[in-house]
Design an enzyme around this catalytic site. Structure first.
Site, PDB file in Angstrom:
ATOM      1  N   LYS A 157       0.843  -1.197   0.000  1.00  3.73           N
ATOM      2  CA  LYS A 157       0.000   0.000   0.000  1.00  3.73           C
ATOM      3  C   LYS A 157       0.881   1.252   0.000  1.00  3.73           C
ATOM      4  CE  LYS A 157      -3.650  -2.667   0.888  1.00  3.73           C
ATOM      5  NZ  LYS A 157      -4.655  -2.985  -0.164  1.00  3.73           N
ATOM      6  N   HIS A 183      14.007  -5.791  -4.460  1.00  2.55           N
ATOM      7  CA  HIS A 183      13.932  -7.089  -5.145  1.00  2.55           C
ATOM      8  C   HIS A 183      14.056  -7.003  -6.661  1.00  2.55           C
ATOM      9  CE1 HIS A 183      13.013  -9.184  -1.484  1.00  2.55           C
ATOM     10  NE2 HIS A 183      11.865  -8.557  -1.305  1.00  2.55           N
ATOM     11  N   ASP A 241      15.155  -5.337   6.243  1.00  2.00           N
ATOM     12  CA  ASP A 241      13.868  -5.881   5.815  1.00  2.00           C
ATOM     13  C   ASP A 241      13.861  -7.372   6.164  1.00  2.00           C
ATOM     14  OD1 ASP A 241      11.917  -7.058   3.767  1.00  2.00           O
ATOM     15  OD2 ASP A 241      11.762  -4.938   3.249  1.00  2.00           O
ATOM     16  N   HIS A 288      12.817  -9.678   4.346  1.00  3.50           N
ATOM     17  CA  HIS A 288      13.144 -10.406   3.124  1.00  3.50           C
ATOM     18  C   HIS A 288      14.575 -10.081   2.676  1.00  3.50           C
ATOM     19  CE1 HIS A 288       8.689  -9.997   3.028  1.00  3.50           C
ATOM     20  NE2 HIS A 288       8.771 -11.267   2.688  1.00  3.50           N
ATOM     21  N   ASP A 338       8.706  -4.670   7.627  1.00  2.00           N
ATOM     22  CA  ASP A 338       8.059  -5.976   7.768  1.00  2.00           C
ATOM     23  C   ASP A 338       8.803  -6.885   8.749  1.00  2.00           C
ATOM     24  OD1 ASP A 338      10.206  -6.187   6.056  1.00  2.00           O
ATOM     25  OD2 ASP A 338       9.079  -7.024   4.376  1.00  2.00           O
ATOM     26  N   ARG A 383       1.893  -8.127   8.627  1.00  2.00           N
ATOM     27  CA  ARG A 383       0.972  -8.996   7.898  1.00  2.00           C
ATOM     28  C   ARG A 383       1.687 -10.131   7.162  1.00  2.00           C
ATOM     29  NH1 ARG A 383      -2.984  -6.558   3.146  1.00  2.00           N
ATOM     30  NH2 ARG A 383      -3.733  -8.547   2.293  1.00  2.00           N
TER      31      ARG A 383
END
Length: 451
Positions: free
Chosen positions: A27, A137, A172, A174, A260, A266
């Protein structure tokens, strides 16, 4: 010391107008919410605020392929049926959907990162912030993980015009695979990533992945398990960072602050508090190296603005007794932050699957990799452009023949952006405790600018 840092902050109100789709976890609106909190805490008074000057599509081809950029410029929801082969080729689809204004969205978030790198290069700022950036990414000719243009890579290329060595740090949850892949074969950029590993996107970032050729030992990966908490993260982040700074001695740092990795995300599975996440930011800043701070992941809409607002305050030196208050100021999105309406949130009681033995073993393994690096010279070698990168690096090939941008001043800003407001420029109104914001000749209240 950090309170005296010259901090620049990049934001364009248009960023919140873009929408990946109703059910998509990414978002862009979270950046607008962050800015609104920054304004209502009064943090804008302590830094220079810029609207980024939009970069040209050609500048994006310093890293990305011409075909890929042309595709992103051309694709729309209305014509995507005519591009079925290219959609598959460039991995644009479910995770990275086509939406209205896709390419303009990419230009906006990327321009903020390039603008920040430019201000660091010319010495105008010590710290630059672009919360809309950090999309780590994206590959040379492929979208990935909600990312289309890799602003991190492009910002690093900009910094390499001035600095012999650049450090990229990624907190992050990830793995920062796109940035690591881009610089995997050069010793001019070190990538350092702390991330969840094992059956988790993108599936890369093993501790054994350390770079190749001239870049061997310049990719540092700390794979982690579910439940990583503040104490555990601090116990590995600080000693690794200290050794990296000792051996690599970067001229500039890019710090990707994906939210995140916070508790309750989430899509995430770590258990960091705002203070635990921000401790990394504060520690990196303590080395007093030119610092570009970017956003990244973060998918619990009420928590991302909390995190990035708090970290903005930390970068402004507002720590300890000078910390911003926990009770949130009233803002345009106040109802999002209920029922407690506070900045800091409790972490969960999830189990930390990172045992002290595992963390210590991995830390020792990475410290040994870093010890094998020959200490970089303390006197930086100034370079004229990105073409000095290792010749086998694809970044080097992408950078060949690219002319350096000329520095252009506009409205007291550099080529990084149009200056919006500074402490000195803001007249105070007796009816409010907020200053006015001057935007391209107009005066507006900062809350209106944040809308």
């Amino acid at each position: 010391m950090s309170s005296q840092k010259r901090v620049s902050y990049f934001y364009d109100a248009e960023i919140g107008n873009y929408h990946y789709g109703q059910t998509h976890p990414m978002k862009p609106h979270r950046v607008r919410m962050t800015h609104n909190l920054v304004v209502n805490y009064g943090l804008y008074r302590k830094m220079d605020v810029f609207r980024p000057r939009l970069m040209s599509p050609t500048a994006m081809t310093r890293f990305h392929s011409d075909d890929y950029i042309n595709f992103l410029k051309s694709i729309t929801p209305d014509n995507m049926q005519d591009y079925s082969r290219q959609l598959a080729r460039f991995n644009v689809g479910e995770d990275c959907p086509v939406f209205d204004g896709l390419f303009e969205f990419c230009r906006l978030y990327t321009s903020g990162s390039i603008g920040g790198a430019d201000r660091l290069n010319d010495g105008s700022s010590d710290v630059c912030i672009n919360w809309s950036g950090g999309l780590h990414h994206a590959k040379k000719a492929e979208a990935s993980g909600f990312c289309y243009i890799n602003d991190c890579v492009l910002a690093i290329l900009e910094l390499l015009k001035k600095h012999e060595r650049v450090l990229y740090i990624d907190i992050d949850i990830h793995h920062g695979d796109g940035v690591e892949e881009a610089f995997y074969t050069t010793d001019r950029v070190m990538t350092l990533s702390f991330h969840k590993f094992g059956e988790y996107f993108p599936g890369t970032g093993d501790v054994l992945d350390i770079g190749y050729g001239s870049g061997k030992n310049y990719a540092i990966n700390f794979p982690l398990n579910d439940g990583m908490d503040d104490a555990s993260f601090k116990s590995v982040f600080r000693p690794i960072m200290e050794k990296v700074m000792e051996k690599f001695r970067p001229g500039a740092i890019v710090l990707q602050c994906g939210a995140d990795s916070l508790s309750g995300d989430r899509l995430g599975c770590f258990n960091l508090s705002l203070r635990g996440h921000a401790d990394c930011v504060q520690y990196v800043q303590s080395f007093n190296v030119p610092l570009l701070v970017l956003g990244g992941g973060g998918y619990t809409l009420r928590n991302v603005p909390r995190c990035w607002t708090y970290e903005t305050s930390v970068l402004l030196g507002m720590t300890g007794n000078n910390e911003i208050r926990d009770a949130l100021p009233y803002n345009d999105y106040f109802e999002y932050f209920g029922p407690d309406y506070r900045l800091h949130l409790p972490v969960s009681n999830m189990e930390n699957l990172n045992s002290p033995q595992y963390l210590e073993k991995t830390k020792i393994q990475l410290l040994e990799v870093l010890r094998s690096i020959e200490c970089a010279p303390s006197v930086q070698v100034q370079t004229g452009g990105t073409s000095n990168l290792n010749p086998v690096s694809m970044i080097a090939m992408a950078a060949d023949g690219v002319e350096e941008q000329q520095s252009v001043q506009e409205n007291s800003g550099r080529n990084g952006g149009v200056k919006v407001m500074t402490e000195e420029d803001m007249p105070m109104d007796e009816s409010t405790d907020n200053g006015n914001v001057a935007i391209e000749g107009r005066k507006e209240h900062p809350a209106e600018f944040a809308s």
